[in-house]
Write a protein that holds these residues in place. Structure first.
Motif, PDB file in Angstrom:
ATOM      1  N   ILE A   1      12.117   0.270  14.993  1.00  0.00           N
ATOM      2  CA  ILE A   1      11.611  -0.674  13.846  1.00  0.00           C
ATOM      3  C   ILE A   1      12.775  -0.861  12.987  1.00  0.00           C
ATOM      4  O   ILE A   1      13.312   0.286  12.471  1.00  0.00           O
ATOM      5  N   VAL A   2      12.964  -1.941  12.306  1.00  0.00           N
ATOM      6  CA  VAL A   2      14.011  -2.477  11.579  1.00  0.00           C
ATOM      7  C   VAL A   2      13.387  -3.218  10.272  1.00  0.00           C
ATOM      8  O   VAL A   2      12.290  -3.787  10.468  1.00  0.00           O
ATOM      9  N   VAL A   3      13.682  -2.526   9.090  1.00  0.00           N
ATOM     10  CA  VAL A   3      13.184  -3.295   8.158  1.00  0.00           C
ATOM     11  C   VAL A   3      14.049  -4.577   7.919  1.00  0.00           C
ATOM     12  O   VAL A   3      15.239  -4.845   8.066  1.00  0.00           O
ATOM     13  N   THR A   4      13.313  -5.613   7.332  1.00  0.00           N
ATOM     14  CA  THR A   4      13.726  -6.899   7.241  1.00  0.00           C
ATOM     15  C   THR A   4      14.218  -7.208   5.949  1.00  0.00           C
ATOM     16  O   THR A   4      14.038  -6.272   4.737  1.00  0.00           O
ATOM     17  N   PRO A   5      15.026  -8.279   5.554  1.00  0.00           N
ATOM     18  CA  PRO A   5      15.547  -8.534   4.058  1.00  0.00           C
ATOM     19  C   PRO A   5      13.984  -8.557   3.060  1.00  0.00           C
ATOM     20  O   PRO A   5      14.185  -8.070   2.350  1.00  0.00           O
ATOM     21  N   ALA A   6      13.236  -9.200   3.612  1.00  0.00           N
ATOM     22  CA  ALA A   6      11.842  -9.394   2.839  1.00  0.00           C
ATOM     23  C   ALA A   6      11.361  -7.946   2.647  1.00  0.00           C
ATOM     24  O   ALA A   6      10.773  -7.671   1.450  1.00  0.00           O
ATOM     25  N   GLY A   7      11.297  -7.047   3.302  1.00  0.00           N
ATOM     26  CA  GLY A   7      10.914  -5.439   3.402  1.00  0.00           C
ATOM     27  C   GLY A   7      11.864  -4.985   2.308  1.00  0.00           C
ATOM     28  O   GLY A   7      11.416  -4.092   1.324  1.00  0.00           O
ATOM     29  N   ARG A   8      13.120  -5.057   2.390  1.00  0.00           N
ATOM     30  CA  ARG A   8      13.973  -4.678   1.209  1.00  0.00           C
ATOM     31  C   ARG A   8      13.614  -5.132  -0.166  1.00  0.00           C
ATOM     32  O   ARG A   8      13.672  -4.311  -1.038  1.00  0.00           O
TER      33      ARG A   8
ATOM     34  N   ARG B   1       3.378  -9.508   7.991  1.00  0.00           N
ATOM     35  CA  ARG B   1       3.626  -9.851   6.905  1.00  0.00           C
ATOM     36  C   ARG B   1       5.186 -10.104   6.767  1.00  0.00           C
ATOM     37  O   ARG B   1       5.756 -10.193   5.718  1.00  0.00           O
ATOM     38  N   GLY B   2       6.099  -9.870   7.776  1.00  0.00           N
ATOM     39  CA  GLY B   2       7.317 -10.008   7.702  1.00  0.00           C
ATOM     40  C   GLY B   2       8.325  -8.980   7.148  1.00  0.00           C
ATOM     41  O   GLY B   2       9.457  -9.066   6.722  1.00  0.00           O
ATOM     42  N   LEU B   3       7.533  -7.809   6.833  1.00  0.00           N
ATOM     43  CA  LEU B   3       8.371  -6.615   6.477  1.00  0.00           C
ATOM     44  C   LEU B   3       9.223  -5.864   6.964  1.00  0.00           C
ATOM     45  O   LEU B   3      10.183  -5.296   6.660  1.00  0.00           O
ATOM     46  N   VAL B   4       8.942  -5.753   8.362  1.00  0.00           N
ATOM     47  CA  VAL B   4       9.713  -5.066   9.547  1.00  0.00           C
ATOM     48  C   VAL B   4       9.701  -6.052  10.707  1.00  0.00           C
ATOM     49  O   VAL B   4       8.932  -6.964  10.754  1.00  0.00           O
ATOM     50  N   VAL B   5      10.420  -5.693  11.640  1.00  0.00           N
ATOM     51  CA  VAL B   5      10.349  -6.350  12.830  1.00  0.00           C
ATOM     52  C   VAL B   5      10.631  -5.014  13.968  1.00  0.00           C
ATOM     53  O   VAL B   5      11.046  -3.746  13.549  1.00  0.00           O
ATOM     54  N   ARG B   6       9.925  -5.404  15.076  1.00  0.00           N
ATOM     55  CA  ARG B   6      10.372  -4.561  16.300  1.00  0.00           C
ATOM     56  C   ARG B   6      11.455  -4.843  16.862  1.00  0.00           C
ATOM     57  O   ARG B   6      11.958  -5.785  17.175  1.00  0.00           O
TER      58      ARG B   6
ATOM     59  N   SER C   1       1.090  -1.242  -0.184  1.00  0.00           N
ATOM     60  CA  SER C   1      -0.031  -0.045   0.050  1.00  0.00           C
ATOM     61  C   SER C   1       0.841   1.119  -0.062  1.00  0.00           C
ATOM     62  O   SER C   1       2.261   0.919   0.120  1.00  0.00           O
ATOM     63  N   VAL C   2       0.154   2.523  -0.406  1.00  0.00           N
ATOM     64  CA  VAL C   2       0.972   3.688  -0.113  1.00  0.00           C
ATOM     65  C   VAL C   2       1.627   3.901   1.163  1.00  0.00           C
ATOM     66  O   VAL C   2       2.834   4.394   1.330  1.00  0.00           O
ATOM     67  N   ALA C   3       1.155   3.336   2.273  1.00  0.00           N
ATOM     68  CA  ALA C   3       1.531   3.484   3.631  1.00  0.00           C
ATOM     69  C   ALA C   3       2.491   2.719   3.827  1.00  0.00           C
ATOM     70  O   ALA C   3       3.551   3.118   4.330  1.00  0.00           O
ATOM     71  N   ASP C   4       2.431   1.256   3.352  1.00  0.00           N
ATOM     72  CA  ASP C   4       3.588   0.343   3.424  1.00  0.00           C
ATOM     73  C   ASP C   4       4.996   0.975   2.746  1.00  0.00           C
ATOM     74  O   ASP C   4       6.055   1.163   3.453  1.00  0.00           O
ATOM     75  N   TYR C   5       4.732   1.639   1.453  1.00  0.00           N
ATOM     76  CA  TYR C   5       5.627   2.202   0.856  1.00  0.00           C
ATOM     77  C   TYR C   5       6.322   3.096   1.553  1.00  0.00           C
ATOM     78  O   TYR C   5       7.500   3.341   1.598  1.00  0.00           O
TER      79      TYR C   5
END
Lengths: 155, 155
Positions: free
Chosen positions: B102-109, B85-90, B41-45
C-alpha cells in the motif's frame, strides 16, 4: 487555535500512541479469545453487559448509545444484527409507538453468562495481572481524571 | 482455566471499564472534531500516519495490519475505500504479481498534513493537558508494561 498548538513532544507522542496501541491490542486479543469460544463479539458483549446490569434488562437506545460511547447509527445497525440472532429485542415506546427501548432476551442472558468467565479470565490475565495494585489504581485515577475533563467539556 | 478464575473485584472492574471508556470517548471526540474539519476518519488518519512515517510511504499490507492492530480483512476493506478516494494506491508485488503493498499518494500526504494540526491540538487538549508530566509518564510506563506482556504471549 490549531495553528498555534505546539507539536507533541516525543514523550507525549509516545504516551498517546502506547495508550491507543494498548487498547487496540487488548480488544483484538479479547475478540479472538472470547469470540472464538462464545460467538459474542466485543461489541455484542458490551451491549449485553449494559443491558444485564439494569432492572428489567431494558434501556433506551440513547442511554445505551451513551453508555457505550457509540454513535446512534452504529447502535441501530448493531442492535439490528443482534436482534436477528435473538440476543435482544426492540420494544416500542408506548407514548409514541416508536421502538425506543432495547431489551435483553433470555437467550442474550444465557450468552453473556456463558461468555463472562472466559472474558474475565482474559481481562485478568492480559490487563490486571501485569500490573501491581498501585499501578492499577493509578491507571484508574488517570483515566478518570481525563474522563472528568471530557465530560466537563461536553456539557 | 476459566472456571477457576476469580471474578474481578470492584476496583479491578472499575480500572478496566474506565480504561475502555476513556479510549472510546477520546476516539469519538477525535473522530467528531478531526473528521468534521478534514474529512479523515480516525481509521484513515491511522493508516496515513503509518504510511507517511516510512521511506517511500509504502508498506506491505501485513506490516500495516500489524502496526494498526487490525485484522487483515478490515485492512483490505478500508484500503479499498481509501483507494477510491485517491488517498492510497495498491502496488503489486513484482515477485508474484499480487497487490501486496500500500502506498500513500500525494493527495494522501496533503490530507494528513492538513488534518495533523487539528489532530495534535485535540490530543493535547483532551489527553495531554489534563495530566501532569509525571502522570503522563506513568501512563506510558503502565501501557508499555502490559504491551510487553501481550507481545510475549503472542510469540
Amino acid at each position: 487555535m490549531a495553528e498555534t498548538t505546539p507539536w507533541l513532544t516525543e514523550t507525549e507522542q509516545h504516551a498517546w500512541r502506547s495508550f491507543v496501541r494498548l487498547h487496540d491490542k487488548l480488544v483484538n486479543r479479547l475478540a479472538r479469545e472470547v469470540q472464538a469460544e462464545s460467538g459474542l463479539s466485543v461489541a455484542d458483549y458490551g451491549v449485553l453487559v449494559h443491558l444485564t446490569e439494569v432492572p428489567d434488562g431494558r434501556l433506551r437506545v440513547l442511554e445505551l448509545a451513551k453508555a457505550l460511547e457509540w454513535e446512534k447509527s452504529r447502535i441501530s445497525h448493531h442492535i439490528g444484527r443482534m436482534a436477528k440472532r435473538g440476543l435482544v429485542v426492540r420494544d416500542g415506546c408506548p407514548s409514541d409507538g416508536r421502538a425506543a427501548f432495547i431489551v435483553v432476551t433470555p437467550a442474550g442472558r444465557e450468552a453473556i453468562a456463558a461468555a463472562a468467565p472466559r472474558h474475565v479470565e482474559a481481562v485478568r490475565r492480559l490487563f490486571i495481572n501485569p500490573l501491581t495494585p498501585a499501578e492499577l489504581a493509578m491507571l484508574a485515577q488517570i483515566s478518570n481524571r481525563i474522563l472528568d475533563e471530557l465530560e466537563k467539556e461536553c456539557e
